[in-house]
Design a protein around this motif. Structure first.
Motif, PDB file in Angstrom:
ATOM      1  N   ALA A  66      -7.168  -3.987   0.293  1.00 18.72           N
ATOM      2  CA  ALA A  66      -8.403  -4.855   0.831  1.00 18.72           C
ATOM      3  C   ALA A  66      -9.517  -4.076   1.523  1.00 18.72           C
ATOM      4  N   ASP A  67      -8.704  -2.898   2.278  1.00 14.21           N
ATOM      5  CA  ASP A  67      -9.529  -2.009   3.250  1.00 14.21           C
ATOM      6  C   ASP A  67      -9.889  -0.933   2.343  1.00 14.21           C
ATOM      7  N   GLN A  68      -9.434  -0.835   0.981  1.00 11.41           N
ATOM      8  CA  GLN A  68      -9.807   0.578   0.004  1.00 11.41           C
ATOM      9  C   GLN A  68      -8.973   1.790   0.686  1.00 11.41           C
ATOM     10  N   ARG A  69      -8.116   1.707   1.628  1.00  5.68           N
ATOM     11  CA  ARG A  69      -7.325   3.158   1.917  1.00  5.68           C
ATOM     12  C   ARG A  69      -6.331   3.267   1.086  1.00  5.68           C
ATOM     13  N   ALA A  70      -5.589   2.421   0.382  1.00  3.48           N
ATOM     14  CA  ALA A  70      -4.509   2.926  -0.422  1.00  3.48           C
ATOM     15  C   ALA A  70      -4.602   2.205  -1.847  1.00  3.48           C
ATOM     16  N   CYS A  71      -3.970   2.798  -2.785  1.00  2.32           N
ATOM     17  CA  CYS A  71      -3.981   2.393  -4.014  1.00  2.32           C
ATOM     18  C   CYS A  71      -2.527   2.476  -4.550  1.00  2.32           C
ATOM     19  N   ILE A  72      -2.173   1.474  -5.508  1.00  2.00           N
ATOM     20  CA  ILE A  72      -0.699   1.458  -5.952  1.00  2.00           C
ATOM     21  C   ILE A  72      -0.613   1.158  -7.371  1.00  2.00           C
ATOM     22  N   LEU A  84       7.341 -12.091   2.827  1.00  2.00           N
ATOM     23  CA  LEU A  84       6.579 -10.669   3.548  1.00  2.00           C
ATOM     24  C   LEU A  84       4.990 -11.022   3.410  1.00  2.00           C
ATOM     25  N   HIS A  85       4.616 -11.750   2.358  1.00  2.00           N
ATOM     26  CA  HIS A  85       3.143 -12.200   2.362  1.00  2.00           C
ATOM     27  C   HIS A  85       2.695 -12.877   3.605  1.00  2.00           C
ATOM     28  N   ALA A  86       3.739 -13.983   3.962  1.00  2.00           N
ATOM     29  CA  ALA A  86       3.276 -14.871   5.290  1.00  2.00           C
ATOM     30  C   ALA A  86       3.547 -13.929   6.562  1.00  2.00           C
ATOM     31  N   GLU A  87       4.505 -13.014   6.525  1.00  2.00           N
ATOM     32  CA  GLU A  87       4.447 -12.281   7.639  1.00  2.00           C
ATOM     33  C   GLU A  87       3.447 -11.416   7.947  1.00  2.00           C
ATOM     34  N   LEU A  88       2.805 -10.881   6.859  1.00  2.00           N
ATOM     35  CA  LEU A  88       1.788  -9.718   7.036  1.00  2.00           C
ATOM     36  C   LEU A  88       0.538 -10.590   7.411  1.00  2.00           C
ATOM     37  N   GLU A  89       0.363 -11.618   6.634  1.00  2.00           N
ATOM     38  CA  GLU A  89      -0.846 -12.219   6.736  1.00  2.00           C
ATOM     39  C   GLU A  89      -0.991 -12.792   8.305  1.00  2.00           C
ATOM     40  N   GLY A  92      -2.582 -10.310  10.215  1.00  2.00           N
ATOM     41  CA  GLY A  92      -3.925  -9.846  10.257  1.00  2.00           C
ATOM     42  C   GLY A  92      -4.366  -9.418   8.913  1.00  2.00           C
ATOM     43  N   TYR A  93      -3.436  -9.054   7.949  1.00  2.00           N
ATOM     44  CA  TYR A  93      -3.771  -8.651   6.772  1.00  2.00           C
ATOM     45  C   TYR A  93      -4.139  -9.543   5.585  1.00  2.00           C
ATOM     46  N   LYS A  94      -5.229  -8.952   4.840  1.00  2.00           N
ATOM     47  CA  LYS A  94      -5.960  -9.810   4.107  1.00  2.00           C
ATOM     48  C   LYS A  94      -5.130  -9.793   2.793  1.00  2.00           C
ATOM     49  N   ASP A 100       3.325  -9.908  -5.953  1.00  2.00           N
ATOM     50  CA  ASP A 100       4.141  -9.073  -5.265  1.00  2.00           C
ATOM     51  C   ASP A 100       3.656  -7.554  -4.990  1.00  2.00           C
ATOM     52  N   THR A 101       2.395  -7.089  -5.863  1.00  2.00           N
ATOM     53  CA  THR A 101       2.042  -5.902  -5.909  1.00  2.00           C
ATOM     54  C   THR A 101       1.102  -5.634  -4.502  1.00  2.00           C
ATOM     55  N   GLU A 102       0.387  -6.464  -4.186  1.00  2.00           N
ATOM     56  CA  GLU A 102      -0.406  -6.388  -3.045  1.00  2.00           C
ATOM     57  C   GLU A 102       0.388  -6.610  -1.648  1.00  2.00           C
ATOM     58  N   THR A 103       1.503  -7.201  -1.653  1.00  2.00           N
ATOM     59  CA  THR A 103       2.630  -7.381  -0.944  1.00  2.00           C
ATOM     60  C   THR A 103       3.096  -5.894  -0.322  1.00  2.00           C
ATOM     61  N   ILE A 104       3.435  -5.217  -1.425  1.00  2.00           N
ATOM     62  CA  ILE A 104       3.932  -3.660  -1.154  1.00  2.00           C
ATOM     63  C   ILE A 104       2.861  -2.982  -0.499  1.00  2.00           C
ATOM     64  N   LEU A 105       1.730  -3.226  -1.089  1.00  2.00           N
ATOM     65  CA  LEU A 105       0.605  -2.412  -0.461  1.00  2.00           C
ATOM     66  C   LEU A 105       0.328  -2.480   1.369  1.00  2.00           C
ATOM     67  N   ASN A 106       0.497  -3.891   1.539  1.00  2.00           N
ATOM     68  CA  ASN A 106       0.110  -4.238   3.021  1.00  2.00           C
ATOM     69  C   ASN A 106       1.453  -3.995   3.705  1.00  2.00           C
ATOM     70  N   ALA A 107       2.491  -4.113   3.154  1.00  2.00           N
ATOM     71  CA  ALA A 107       3.822  -3.731   3.816  1.00  2.00           C
ATOM     72  C   ALA A 107       3.702  -2.082   4.222  1.00  2.00           C
ATOM     73  N   TYR A 108       3.130  -1.394   3.102  1.00  2.00           N
ATOM     74  CA  TYR A 108       3.125   0.075   3.511  1.00  2.00           C
ATOM     75  C   TYR A 108       1.989   0.508   4.512  1.00  2.00           C
ATOM     76  N   LEU A 109       0.854  -0.280   4.609  1.00  2.00           N
ATOM     77  CA  LEU A 109      -0.058  -0.137   5.472  1.00  2.00           C
ATOM     78  C   LEU A 109       0.544  -0.691   7.007  1.00  2.00           C
ATOM     79  N   GLU A 110       1.453  -1.532   7.056  1.00  2.00           N
ATOM     80  CA  GLU A 110       1.862  -2.058   8.410  1.00  2.00           C
ATOM     81  C   GLU A 110       3.223  -0.911   8.760  1.00  2.00           C
ATOM     82  N   TRP A 111       4.215  -0.864   7.953  1.00  2.00           N
ATOM     83  CA  TRP A 111       5.345  -0.111   8.171  1.00  2.00           C
ATOM     84  C   TRP A 111       5.131   1.405   7.785  1.00  2.00           C
ATOM     85  N   GLY A 112       4.374   1.905   6.975  1.00  2.00           N
ATOM     86  CA  GLY A 112       4.383   3.109   6.273  1.00  2.00           C
ATOM     87  C   GLY A 112       5.597   3.346   5.343  1.00  2.00           C
ATOM     88  N   GLU A 113       6.204   4.496   5.490  1.00  2.00           N
ATOM     89  CA  GLU A 113       7.229   4.824   4.611  1.00  2.00           C
ATOM     90  C   GLU A 113       8.648   4.092   4.642  1.00  2.00           C
TER      91      GLU A 113
END
Length: 634
Positions: A66-72, A84-89, A92-94, A100-113
């Motif tokens: 959503a923030d255009q920082r990463a592409c998967i 995971l969607h609920a936890e990340l939401e 504050g993640y949008k 599930d694809t966007e869930t991986i993206l936001n999980a990466y933004l939150e927890w990195g590798e």
């Protein structure tokens, strides 16, 4: 389920060719016929082929955060994505999608590798981090989904879901890796992390790989998970039988989420029957099941599949494979991209073809034999180990070594007289003995088959090194667990999961594997060996747990396996193909083989002196690979 591809200008300047990336992506259209798209950034190109399973219209790939920082680009299914969607939401993640694809993206933004530690499922993905200018790649813990990569002479890093994606790049190096030829004629497949090509690799299960712009060489992948080899105490028999069904039922239940028709393979064996039984208890509608039969009775299991189908009133469909189903031989060599010699790929291809006529997702029972000791070879391995424990290696070598060399190979004789392999294994330690027992062609047979020039080029390499890579991990395990661990790291991923992935994706069919849910594996691997193989019965703990759910004849009948009648084929309808193919110029002048030994293997089989069907099939598939894959590049 999908196909992914990409080009990263790792050690070179410029922009990836859109035409080349499109060619790479389109060669795997069968993996994702529903859509195909691309993403380009300076020095990076990502591509995707989509087979829509969840959020059919709302999760296009490649996908930007959503923030255009990463592409998967992502291939697989994450079964805990809603949690995971609920936890990340809540953090504050949008989210713009419901998959599930966007869930991986936001999980990466939150927890990195470390995002991989939070994922439960099967996956292979690549994330381009635009802010950090890094390419992060990961493969699931067991290796259900494939990931191939190579650093080309041009300085470009390429990756894809199939090896053919890489070979479509005009700069791909098609030079073969000699050591993997030795590996192939031992195991019948090319084990991780290598491919048959010198400069390309498979990302090993449970590993990640991170690249940064400007690197001149590839770093070593990092392992984030492994099968547990140390635990406080074994599970008791009561714990296993008390918990197994509920734990497996949970693994099945989370794999029933799909926005497309879903069903199951039903071979009539214990594992697939158990999965169908649990599915029937978890859903109100009848389970869609499919089975493949043979017109040769000794290889036909459909009557047992029908027992389970009748008990659970499934929508059951059966098709029969004719004994003359030879058209698949060259097609399989194309599908697998590198030498692959499991002949059960033929019926697997047909059962996937049948399933896809009715469903888009199918559950399978793969993994039960490795996890609960179902293979007959485990029983033989334990018998050999008892003798090893009675006699030290210093005594066994001079006794059994000469016997192994001198005893004739008598495939035609009763089983108790077929002792050559056993004698050889008794002169070895546990790991080397199991390697010998697992070999399609044993070391002495490979030495006869290979030319002196090729043997010299190996510089002393032996395929035992494949097992020795795990020597430190298996220290302290009992002999049964050693064999199971080695199988799960080699045979399961290199043979079984490879077979199912390519056969299913050839028909745009997604296959889910509940028994290989990593949480279930972590628990079940602690099951005591004497409860898995008990009184000569393999998978004893699994079968006991399933007794309330399946007929006795299904649980305790003799194991058949998903085999085809190779021995008869090579004496009859495939005899001419053997002589023409294996004695062709491409084989005899390849530099790999002794032409005299190639002919002897065929002659001895056709005349009935020996059953050489396994090595002959291995050679036939290698010849088909050479003719199609290497001939195409010539």
């Amino acid at each position: 389920m999908c196909g992914i591809a990409g080009i990263f200008q790792l050690a070179s300047e410029g922009q990836p060719s859109e035409a080349v990336l499109a060619k790479m992506n389109n060669i795997q259209e069968h993996r994702g016929p529903d859509a195909g798209d691309y993403f380009f950034d300076p020095g990076v190109g990502l591509a995707h082929r989509r087979l829509s399973i969840i959020d059919l219209e709302g999760s296009p790939q490649p996908m930007l955060s959503a923030d255009q920082r990463a592409c998967i680009v992502f291939n697989g299914e994450i079964y805990n994505f809603k949690e995971l969607h609920a936890e990340l939401e809540s953090k504050g993640y949008k989210f713009n999608t419901h998959g599930d694809t966007e869930t991986i993206l936001n999980a990466y933004l939150e927890w990195g590798e470390d995002c991989v530690q939070h994922l439960r499922g099967m996956f292979a993905f690549a994330i381009w981090d635009r802010e950090k200018q890094k390419l992060f790649m990961a493969r699931d813990r067991i290796g259900i989904k494939p990931f191939f990569y190579s650093l080309l002479p041009t300085g470009e890093f390429v990756f894809g879901s199939e090896l053919k994606v890489l070979t479509e790049h005009p700069a791909f190096d098609r030079k073969l890796r000699d050591t993997t030829i030795e590996d192939y004629f031992t195991f019948g497949y090319v084990p991780e992390p290598y491919t048959v090509y010198q400069n390309s690799f498979k990302l090993s299960p449970g590993h990640t790989l991170t690249l940064e712009k400007g690197m001149r060489a590839l770093p070593e992948p990092k392992q984030y998970w492994d099968i547990p080899t140390q635990w406080d105490a074994d599970l008791s028999a009561d714990e296993v039988q008390g918990e197994l069904i509920e734990r497996l039922k949970q693994a099945v239940d989370i794999r029933l989420v799909a926005d497309v028709p879903l069903g199951a393979f039903l071979s009539g064996g214990v594992d697939s029957s158990g999965i169908v039984a649990l599915m029937s208890q978890l859903q109100s509608d009848p389970v869609n099941t499919c089975a493949i039969g043979f017109d040769v009775k000794a290889f036909n299991e459909t009557e047992f599949a029908q027992m389970v189908a009748d008990r659970y009133h499934t929508n059951h469909r059966v098709e029969t494979v004719q004994q003359t189903d030879f058209d698949l031989i060259d097609k399989l060599a194309f599908l697998y991209d590198e030498p692959y010699a499991d002949s059960s790929a033929m019926p697997t291809y047909r059962v996937c073809e049948l399933a896809r006529k009715h469903v888009t997702v199918a559950l399978s029972g793969d993994g039960g034999d490795e996890l609960f000791a179902g293979y007959r070879r485990y029983k033989m391995h334990l018998h050999e180990e008892k003798i090893r424990n009675m006699l030290p290696l210093g005594l066994r070598k001079p006794i059994f070594g000469p016997l192994g060399r001198l005893y004739p190979k008598m495939d035609w004789a009763p089983k108790f007289l077929r002792a050559k392999t056993t004698f050889q294994s008794m002169a070895m330690d546990t790991v080397q003995g199991y390697h010998n027992s697992m070999s399609i062609l044993r070391a002495d047979e490979r030495a006869k088959l290979f030319s002196k020039e090729f043997q010299s080029s190996l510089n002393g390499y032996n395929s035992l090194e494949v097992f020795n890579r795990y020597a430190d991990k298996v220290k302290g395990l009992d002999p049964m667990k050693i064999a199971q661990y080695l199988d799960m790291k080699t045979y399961l991923v290199g043979d079984i999961l490879t077979k199912v992935d390519r056969a299913s994706m050839a028909h745009s069919l997604e296959v889910r594997v509940p028994i290989l849910d990593h949480k279930f594996v972590e628990w079940a691997f602690k099951s005591p060996s004497d409860h898995n193989l008990h009184n000569g019965i393999g998978k004893y703990s699994f079968k006991k747990s399933l007794e309330p759910h399946l007929p006795h004849d299904v649980l305790y009948r003799k194991k058949m396996g998903f085999a085809v009648p190779l021995a008869d084929w090579f004496k009859g309808p495939l005899k001419d193909r053997l002589y023409d193919g294996l004695l062709s110029k491409q084989m005899t002048e390849s530099g790999y083989f002794s032409g005299k030994q190639l002919k002897r293997l065929i002659d001895d089989h056709v005349s009935g002196v020996r059953d050489n069907s396994a090595p002959l099939w291995t050679l036939m598939m290698f010849e088909s690979f050479m003719r199609q894959q290497l001939g195409k590049a010539a």
